[in-house]
Design an enzyme around this catalytic site. Structure first.
Site, PDB file in Angstrom:
ATOM      1  N   LYS A  99      27.841  11.878 -35.602  1.00  0.00           N
ATOM      2  CA  LYS A  99      27.152  11.820 -36.898  1.00  0.00           C
ATOM      3  C   LYS A  99      28.037  11.243 -37.997  1.00  0.00           C
ATOM      4  CE  LYS A  99      24.041  15.844 -36.391  1.00  0.00           C
ATOM      5  NZ  LYS A  99      24.368  16.315 -35.034  1.00  0.00           N
ATOM      6  N   GLU A 248      22.819  29.425 -38.924  1.00  0.00           N
ATOM      7  CA  GLU A 248      23.303  28.615 -40.045  1.00  0.00           C
ATOM      8  C   GLU A 248      22.293  28.698 -41.181  1.00  0.00           C
ATOM      9  OE1 GLU A 248      25.384  24.241 -40.767  1.00  0.00           O
ATOM     10  OE2 GLU A 248      24.323  24.645 -38.893  1.00  0.00           O
ATOM     11  N   ASN A 347      31.260  18.594 -39.901  1.00  0.00           N
ATOM     12  CA  ASN A 347      30.729  17.259 -40.206  1.00  0.00           C
ATOM     13  C   ASN A 347      31.582  16.501 -41.212  1.00  0.00           C
ATOM     14  OD1 ASN A 347      28.458  19.133 -39.353  1.00  0.00           O
ATOM     15  ND2 ASN A 347      27.424  17.161 -39.228  1.00  0.00           N
TER      16      ASN A 347
END
Length: 455
Positions: A99, A248, A347
């Protein structure tokens, strides 16, 4: 006596020269007793040592001695570190390399979890070719290597047809980076896809061929317990470890961590189970927290907290009001129960986290401040070194020990406070006894990818 000034180029050259000759002693280096052989430890767990490096391995770590008592027959080059802190190279056990760096292509991302899901899904469908994925992942790996990461696990979005694109790309990168970063991969898909046994079997074979980990997002599906049982059985069948995303969210009703621990206890599974995020635990009442953590400890499940991403996403308000909680899970309570706990990068420059550069010092610095991993700092450095190395099954990573590869990072700071107060961009990363000479990749390298041209 005052420490010598940190002349980074000169010190780097001295270490390189010593490595070239095959043997050197790095004197007066400050080591953390949590990740190195213990000498006379100070109040915060550090000790001053001399580290002897021979042919790329650590020959000895001994208590530092003064120049006046050095023996005259030392054959090694002597290099004075001036009391600077040295830490093991980092182990980053939860990232999303596939990503990474798509943020310029996702202008609709709004900092929310749902917005990130939608924006990433659209970009994956439109742009994630083998070339695109490979170039972005390699860019990220070059950054991580430059900062001192020696091992990493990345999640790979594995919904068809992306699995047939990203897994071969990962395998090529794993081979390309062999000897520099120990790469592992975990598949990632919504857990309801485990109902399709043909899919689950196919992805398990992909993972097994890559020596990877079986993983999924364990969100609250109606048949979540059955789905978890399927995952545990498939992992057992193929000899795989498990790695889940769970909870999450700020919703206290989210109980994926507890259910994963219960599934582990129901099964005869003998592998390692890691669960990431677990944010909702911090929003639950004490009785539920105690019951969940008791089960997690009994099941031997490990937990990784992702402070950068969770601080960015959790409790984000669309009405312009200020967030009221930090988004991280209960690491202190877990650690007191003997639950293995780690921190990781998660991320990087994508809709789930708009910033970051896979610098684990930055992750540890933020984790220390957000999760109060200080006063005392104790052995929390293990959360980015020895603990994730154990979770990933990497013997010898995350520590400075005799007989192991001479992989460490020498900082300008002479204390934890000094190290965590600056970016330490002039740190010296040593691999196999020699300092690396890389530069950070320039963002302009990504401009040639579809939709990546700067504004």
């Amino acid at each position: 006596m005052n420490a010598p000034a940190f002349d980074q180029p000169a010190l780097r050259d001295q270490i390189a020269n010593g490595a070239g000759l095959g043997r050197y002693i790095l004197r007066n280096v400050r080591l953390d007793s949590a990740v190195a052989k213990t000498g006379t430890v100070d109040a915060i767990g550090y000790f001053l040592a001399d580290v002897t490096v021979e042919h790329g391995k650590i020959l000895a770590t001994t208590a530092a001695r003064s120049r006046s008592i050095e023996t005259s027959d030392d054959s090694a080059i002597s290099i004075d570190a001036g009391g600077r802190v040295a830490l093991p190279t980092f182990v980053d056990c939860h990232t999303h390399l596939d990503k990474g760096h798509i943020l310029p292509r996702t202008p609709a991302a709004n900092g929310t979890f749902d917005g990130a899901l939608a924006a990433t899904r659209a970009d994956r469908t439109a742009n994630w070719s083998a070339s695109d994925v490979t170039r972005r992942m390699d860019f990220a790996l070059r950054s991580a290597f430059h900062y001192g990461t020696a091992a990493m696990r990345t999640h790979i979005d594995s919904q068809p047809p992306q699995d047939e694109i990203s897994w071969p790309a990962f395998m090529e990168l794993k081979q390309h980076w062999r000897g520099r970063i120990d790469l592992q991969a975990s598949c990632l898909f919504p857990i309801d896809m485990a109902r399709d046994d043909a899919f689950l079997e196919r992805i398990a074979r992909h993972v097994a061929a890559a020596s990877g980990t079986l993983g999924a997002v364990a969100y609250p599906a109606p048949d979540i317990d059955h789905l978890l049982d399927l995952m545990f059985r498939k992992a057992q069948q193929h000899g795989l470890n498990l790695d889940f995303h769970a909870d999450e969210t700020a919703n206290p009703k989210a109980d994926g961590l507890r259910r994963i621990a219960e599934a582990a206890m129901r099964s005869s599974f003998g592998g390692q189970v890691l669960v990431g995020h677990c944010c909702s635990l911090a929003m639950q009442d004490e009785a539920n927290v105690e019951a969940t953590l008791d089960k997690v400890a009994t099941a031997g499940v490990a937990v990784v907290s992702l402070p950068t991403c969770n601080l960015y996403l959790q409790d984000r308000r669309q009405d312009g009001t200020t967030p009221k909680w930090r988004g991280v899970t209960l690491l202190h309570e877990m650690k007191r129960r003997g639950i293995p706990v780690a921190l990781a990068s998660d991320n990087t420059r994508d809709p789930f986290h708009s910033y970051g550069d896979l610098d684990m010092l930055d992750t540890y610095r933020l984790g220390t401040r957000v999760l109060h991993l200080d006063h005392p700092a104790g052995d929390w450095i293990r959360a980015v070194t020895t603990t994730p190395a154990g979770i990933m099954g990497l013997d010898g990573r995350g520590s400075i020990a005799e007989g192991h590869a001479a992989d460490f990072i020498l900082f300008e700071g002479r204390s934890l406070s000094e190290v965590l107060s600056r970016a330490e961009s002039n740190r010296i990363v040593v691999r196999n006894g020699a300092p690396i000479t890389t530069s950070l990749p320039a963002y302009v390298e990504l401009d040639g990818l579809e939709g990546m041209a700067p504004d």
